[in-house]
Design a protein around this motif. Sequence first.
Motif, short mmCIF file in Angstrom:
data_model
loop_
_atom_site.label_atom_id
_atom_site.label_comp_id
_atom_site.label_asym_id
_atom_site.label_seq_id
_atom_site.Cartn_x
_atom_site.Cartn_y
_atom_site.Cartn_z
N ALA A 235 1.54 4.39 -0.88
CA ALA A 235 1.99 3.08 -0.42
C ALA A 235 1.83 2.95 1.10
CB ALA A 235 3.44 2.84 -0.83
N LEU B 61 -1.95 2.57 1.82
CA LEU B 61 -2.39 1.24 1.42
C LEU B 61 -1.99 0.22 2.49
CD1 LEU B 61 -1.49 1.37 -2.37
CD2 LEU B 61 -3.80 1.15 -1.43
N GLY B 62 -0.76 0.33 2.96
CA GLY B 62 -0.28 -0.57 4.00
C GLY B 62 -1.04 -0.41 5.31
N THR C 132 -2.37 -4.30 0.87
CA THR C 132 -1.33 -4.98 0.10
C THR C 132 -1.26 -6.41 0.62
OG1 THR C 132 0.49 -4.50 1.62
CG2 THR C 132 0.01 -2.83 -0.07
N ASP D 251 0.68 -6.67 3.91
CA ASP D 251 -0.01 -6.08 5.05
C ASP D 251 -1.25 -6.87 5.45
OD1 ASP D 251 1.63 -3.75 5.74
OD2 ASP D 251 1.17 -3.16 3.69
#
Length: 129
Positions: free
Chosen positions: A88, A91-92, A97, A100
Amino acid sequence: MALPPVADDAPAQLGPAGRAVWELVTDQCKWLAESDRPTLVMLCEKFDRRQDFMARLEASDPVLYTDKGYAYANPLVGMLSTLEQELAKLLGALGLTPADRTRLGVAEVKAQSNLEKLLQRKAERGSGA
């Protein structure tokens, strides 16, 4: 000054899950630069590790028992949870996301408006498609 985009050549060490993520990200996320490559490689390697953890957990049980019959959590459950938290964060960091992407101001996802749909249909009729 614009940074060079991340090259789409996947690292050789990636397994099926990591390679699939690599291909998706390099195809769809045009804001990523070659300087993001180390983070993207780490993300893909962690997706491979997640696939491995999931397969091992599927072949086992989330609760295990000692030889005396005491129950304890399968260590894979905790390892998987930690790995998913790391995923996570990565990904951010890469803007992968919705929140983000908004924060970074890139790749706004928008449904096609009725006017855009109408114009597209008109263009398709005009081109004989």
